[in-house]
Design an enzyme around this catalytic site. Sequence first.
Site, PDB file in Angstrom:
ATOM      1  N   GLU A   1      -9.945  58.497 -42.156  1.00 25.57           N
ATOM      2  CA  GLU A   1      -9.661  57.173 -42.714  1.00 25.57           C
ATOM      3  C   GLU A   1     -10.036  55.986 -41.775  1.00 25.57           C
ATOM      4  O   GLU A   1      -9.672  56.300 -40.722  1.00 25.57           O
ATOM      5  CB  GLU A   1      -8.308  57.027 -43.189  1.00 25.57           C
ATOM      6  CG  GLU A   1      -7.752  58.141 -44.269  1.00 25.57           C
ATOM      7  CD  GLU A   1      -6.411  58.212 -44.426  1.00 25.57           C
ATOM      8  OE1 GLU A   1      -5.926  57.681 -45.440  1.00 25.57           O
ATOM      9  OE2 GLU A   1      -5.518  58.631 -43.959  1.00 25.57           O
TER      10      GLU A   1
ATOM     11  N   ARG B   1      14.958  51.210 -62.998  1.00 30.34           N
ATOM     12  CA  ARG B   1      16.252  50.381 -63.135  1.00 30.34           C
ATOM     13  C   ARG B   1      15.868  48.926 -63.539  1.00 30.34           C
ATOM     14  O   ARG B   1      16.923  48.491 -64.031  1.00 30.34           O
ATOM     15  CB  ARG B   1      16.835  50.324 -61.701  1.00 30.34           C
ATOM     16  CG  ARG B   1      17.449  51.787 -61.226  1.00 30.34           C
ATOM     17  CD  ARG B   1      17.874  51.481 -59.850  1.00 30.34           C
ATOM     18  NE  ARG B   1      16.912  51.345 -58.913  1.00 30.34           N
ATOM     19  CZ  ARG B   1      16.734  51.163 -57.691  1.00 30.34           C
ATOM     20  NH1 ARG B   1      17.889  51.373 -57.037  1.00 30.34           N
ATOM     21  NH2 ARG B   1      15.940  50.560 -56.879  1.00 30.34           N
TER      22      ARG B   1
ATOM     23  N   HIS C   1      -2.722  68.185 -47.835  1.00 31.05           N
ATOM     24  CA  HIS C   1      -4.145  68.245 -48.248  1.00 31.05           C
ATOM     25  C   HIS C   1      -5.132  68.993 -47.540  1.00 31.05           C
ATOM     26  O   HIS C   1      -6.033  69.872 -48.074  1.00 31.05           O
ATOM     27  CB  HIS C   1      -4.877  66.643 -47.946  1.00 31.05           C
ATOM     28  CG  HIS C   1      -3.809  65.587 -48.828  1.00 31.05           C
ATOM     29  ND1 HIS C   1      -3.209  65.956 -49.984  1.00 31.05           N
ATOM     30  CD2 HIS C   1      -3.429  64.543 -48.267  1.00 31.05           C
ATOM     31  CE1 HIS C   1      -2.693  64.675 -50.408  1.00 31.05           C
ATOM     32  NE2 HIS C   1      -2.659  63.827 -49.420  1.00 31.05           N
TER      33      HIS C   1
ATOM     34  N   LYS D   1       3.869  64.238 -53.876  1.00 30.76           N
ATOM     35  CA  LYS D   1       4.174  64.219 -52.342  1.00 30.76           C
ATOM     36  C   LYS D   1       4.936  63.179 -51.947  1.00 30.76           C
ATOM     37  O   LYS D   1       4.764  61.936 -52.412  1.00 30.76           O
ATOM     38  CB  LYS D   1       2.984  64.378 -51.761  1.00 30.76           C
ATOM     39  CG  LYS D   1       2.193  63.181 -51.075  1.00 30.76           C
ATOM     40  CD  LYS D   1       1.079  63.653 -49.978  1.00 30.76           C
ATOM     41  CE  LYS D   1       0.930  62.270 -49.366  1.00 30.76           C
ATOM     42  NZ  LYS D   1       0.019  62.260 -48.487  1.00 30.76           N
TER      43      LYS D   1
ATOM     44  N   ASP E   1       2.110  64.439 -43.113  1.00 26.49           N
ATOM     45  CA  ASP E   1       1.372  63.421 -43.996  1.00 26.49           C
ATOM     46  C   ASP E   1       0.063  64.169 -44.761  1.00 26.49           C
ATOM     47  O   ASP E   1      -0.200  63.810 -45.996  1.00 26.49           O
ATOM     48  CB  ASP E   1       1.161  62.094 -43.574  1.00 26.49           C
ATOM     49  CG  ASP E   1       0.884  60.888 -44.707  1.00 26.49           C
ATOM     50  OD1 ASP E   1       1.543  60.935 -45.765  1.00 26.49           O
ATOM     51  OD2 ASP E   1       0.009  60.141 -44.782  1.00 26.49           O
TER      52      ASP E   1
HETATM   53  P1  NAP Z   1       7.507  52.357 -55.370  1.00 26.72           P
HETATM   54  O1  NAP Z   1       6.508  51.413 -55.403  1.00 26.72           O
HETATM   55  O2  NAP Z   1       8.674  52.018 -54.276  1.00 26.72           O
HETATM   56  O3  NAP Z   1       8.108  52.449 -56.711  1.00 26.72           O
HETATM   57  C1  NAP Z   1       9.496  53.271 -56.743  1.00 26.72           C
HETATM   58  C2  NAP Z   1       9.778  53.219 -58.363  1.00 26.72           C
HETATM   59  O4  NAP Z   1      10.992  54.006 -58.629  1.00 26.72           O
HETATM   60  C3  NAP Z   1       9.780  51.902 -58.836  1.00 26.72           C
HETATM   61  O5  NAP Z   1       9.578  51.989 -60.107  1.00 26.72           O
HETATM   62  C4  NAP Z   1      11.358  51.719 -58.821  1.00 26.72           C
HETATM   63  O6  NAP Z   1      11.911  50.735 -59.818  1.00 26.72           O
HETATM   64  C5  NAP Z   1      11.718  53.267 -59.240  1.00 26.72           C
HETATM   65  N1  NAP Z   1      13.198  53.514 -58.872  1.00 26.72           N
HETATM   66  C6  NAP Z   1      13.684  53.392 -57.578  1.00 26.72           C
HETATM   67  N2  NAP Z   1      15.005  53.870 -57.548  1.00 26.72           N
HETATM   68  C7  NAP Z   1      15.218  54.340 -58.759  1.00 26.72           C
HETATM   69  C8  NAP Z   1      16.271  54.757 -59.703  1.00 26.72           C
HETATM   70  N3  NAP Z   1      17.485  54.938 -58.799  1.00 26.72           N
HETATM   71  N4  NAP Z   1      16.194  55.119 -60.629  1.00 26.72           N
HETATM   72  C9  NAP Z   1      15.133  54.932 -61.495  1.00 26.72           C
HETATM   73  N5  NAP Z   1      14.116  54.329 -60.810  1.00 26.72           N
HETATM   74  C10 NAP Z   1      14.033  54.075 -59.449  1.00 26.72           C
HETATM   75  O7  NAP Z   1       7.162  53.707 -54.928  1.00 26.72           O
HETATM   76  P2  NAP Z   1       5.755  54.456 -55.016  1.00 26.72           P
HETATM   77  O8  NAP Z   1       4.573  54.004 -53.971  1.00 26.72           O
HETATM   78  O9  NAP Z   1       5.153  54.207 -56.591  1.00 26.72           O
HETATM   79  O10 NAP Z   1       5.839  55.910 -54.922  1.00 26.72           O
HETATM   80  C11 NAP Z   1       6.519  56.734 -55.928  1.00 26.72           C
HETATM   81  C12 NAP Z   1       6.649  58.103 -55.102  1.00 26.72           C
HETATM   82  O11 NAP Z   1       5.149  58.676 -55.192  1.00 26.72           O
HETATM   83  C13 NAP Z   1       7.153  58.208 -53.852  1.00 26.72           C
HETATM   84  O12 NAP Z   1       7.843  59.775 -53.742  1.00 26.72           O
HETATM   85  C14 NAP Z   1       5.811  58.430 -52.959  1.00 26.72           C
HETATM   86  O13 NAP Z   1       6.154  58.774 -51.810  1.00 26.72           O
HETATM   87  C15 NAP Z   1       4.847  59.361 -53.993  1.00 26.72           C
HETATM   88  N6  NAP Z   1       3.515  58.651 -53.732  1.00 26.72           N
HETATM   89  C16 NAP Z   1       2.934  57.253 -53.722  1.00 26.72           C
HETATM   90  C17 NAP Z   1       1.594  57.260 -53.425  1.00 26.72           C
HETATM   91  C18 NAP Z   1       1.175  55.836 -53.750  1.00 26.72           C
HETATM   92  O14 NAP Z   1       0.053  55.611 -53.523  1.00 26.72           O
HETATM   93  N7  NAP Z   1       1.963  54.662 -53.928  1.00 26.72           N
HETATM   94  C19 NAP Z   1       0.819  58.069 -53.083  1.00 26.72           C
HETATM   95  C20 NAP Z   1       1.376  59.452 -53.069  1.00 26.72           C
HETATM   96  C21 NAP Z   1       2.652  59.786 -53.149  1.00 26.72           C
HETATM   97  P3  NAP Z   1      13.307  49.952 -59.800  1.00 26.72           P
HETATM   98  O15 NAP Z   1      13.411  49.628 -58.535  1.00 26.72           O
HETATM   99  O16 NAP Z   1      13.133  48.877 -60.782  1.00 26.72           O
HETATM  100  O17 NAP Z   1      14.229  51.151 -60.397  1.00 26.72           O
END
Ligand code: NAP
Length: 484
Positions: A216, A51, A240, A148, A235
């Site tokens: 971990e 966004r 996994h 996930k 989780d």
């Molecule tokens: P995050 O840091 O909160 O990032 C979320 C992303 O989505 C941001 O780029 C945000 O940007 C965008 N976003 C949020 N609402 C939106 C909307 N309505 N339209 C378009 N874009 C939107 O989350 P993350 O850690 O990257 O995780 C992303 C997904 O991967 C989640 O489902 C999480 O459970 C999964 N995951 C993450 C990890 C990890 O290591 N981080 C590991 C495994 C799985 P804006 O706010 O600018 O829109």
Amino acid sequence: MVSRVIPVDSFDLVIFGGTGDLARRKILPGLFRRFIAGQMPADARIIGAARSDMDDAAYRAMVEAAIAEFGGQESKDTKTLQAFLERLHYVAIDATGKGGWTQLAAMMRDSVIRAFYFSVAPSLFADLAQRLHQHKIADRESRIVVEKPFGRDLDSARALNEGLAAHFDERQIYRIDHYLGKETVQNLMAVRFGNVLFEPLWNNHYVDHIQITVAETVGVGGRGSYYDKSGAMRDMVQNHLMQLLCLIAMEPPALFGADAVRDEKLKVIRALQPVEPENIVRGQYEAGEDGPDYATDAENPRSTTESFVAMQVEIANWRWAGVPFYLRTGKRMKARSSEIAVVFQDLGHSIFKGDKARHRNMLSIRLQPNEGMDLQVTIKEPGPGGMRLIDVPLDMTFADALGPDAEAVPDAYERLIMDVIRGDQTLFMRGDEVEAAWAWTDPIIHDWETRGDVPKPYEPGSAGPEEAAILMHRDGRRWRDIKG
Ligand code: NAP
């Protein structure tokens, strides 16, 4: 040995959530490594979408900073980094809104593979699928990648599957479990099905039990309030550990292909027996010298969520009847270590009368650290003094055995993204697999909730609560030491 890198076909990869933590930490540095390796074609493009309002230049600067922070030594190669950054574009889009979609549609090329990585909260999956369809951005050959957590129970997983299935065929959906992208996990299949040595012994005639540990050292601080709604069972175990269990226990597929492998994994999940409460131990870490207790980390003083779980599970089929599988996973444990150990049965009869020790062959498969395998065998202790036997490991640490090639092994995310572009779903979970895993997990969690089960406390830096050790001791077995 020289690694062969086969470039994939050209692509437009749209990363929804392209500014988020996962994109910056894993996806984009991983793509950069594939670019350096020559696997990403020179004209492939990556389009970040979120966004926030920014132009291509600002997005490239953000990705450059992410690669500097999360990439390795390769980030110092500024010329290649600039060439990679030129492949990046950005479009501001709200998954639930109207703006940006026409612009994205106009950016996509017809001649290349279109892939869409949903690196956003699962609550946005159905909106994204619907808009990609509505704006004719996705075609019949497009692929979508989802992360996930894929649901928090059977009902929510079904709803997610239905939201995607409304606009995409199952053959277009890639559900990531990054454990499946690990080199050792794939090696597990190579060892089982590529050697004559192991498969004849891989059953209840020769195997005493199997242990799977994912330990971990970190706590849940930082994402405590999120984790507290989930817990170790949701989780880690449902996804996994379940995937590792499937690969170790499945029947040989007729060939190494996506549906053949996933059909066999599904049969394992369906053969899993319900778990009785006496066969599960839940734990929650206490405060230690270097950190607060779980409840403080989780910002929930009355939390009954588990940060540790150990369990004994049974697979009711001809191959595994009577062989216990012991699974455990936890936070704040003594070392960061993931390992599968196949412990074979005792010899039926020993001809070495003076030797009273219990010798067992064991194959241990290490996922981290030091990816590799070792096979414990019994030999004569060298030197005079008769036949004294000792157990020694035949060690195959990949870094030692494969030399520089081991370092060139792509990390799980890199490999899996390239598999998406190649259209190979073998290492991704199918919708029915995920649902079957929840169907097995749900009653266990439901039972805890209805009984108001309280997790056992355990010391940080330990192997979990004492009760987890008893789970094996009562059967005359013991957990392997958790070594980093
Ligand atoms: P995050 O840091 O909160 O990032 C979320 C992303 O989505 C941001 O780029 C945000 O940007 C965008 N976003 C949020 N609402 C939106 C909307 N309505 N339209 C378009 N874009 C939107 O989350 P993350 O850690 O990257 O995780 C992303 C997904 O991967 C989640 O489902 C999480 O459970 C999964 N995951 C993450 C990890 C990890 O290591 N981080 C590991 C495994 C799985 P804006 O706010 O600018 O829109």
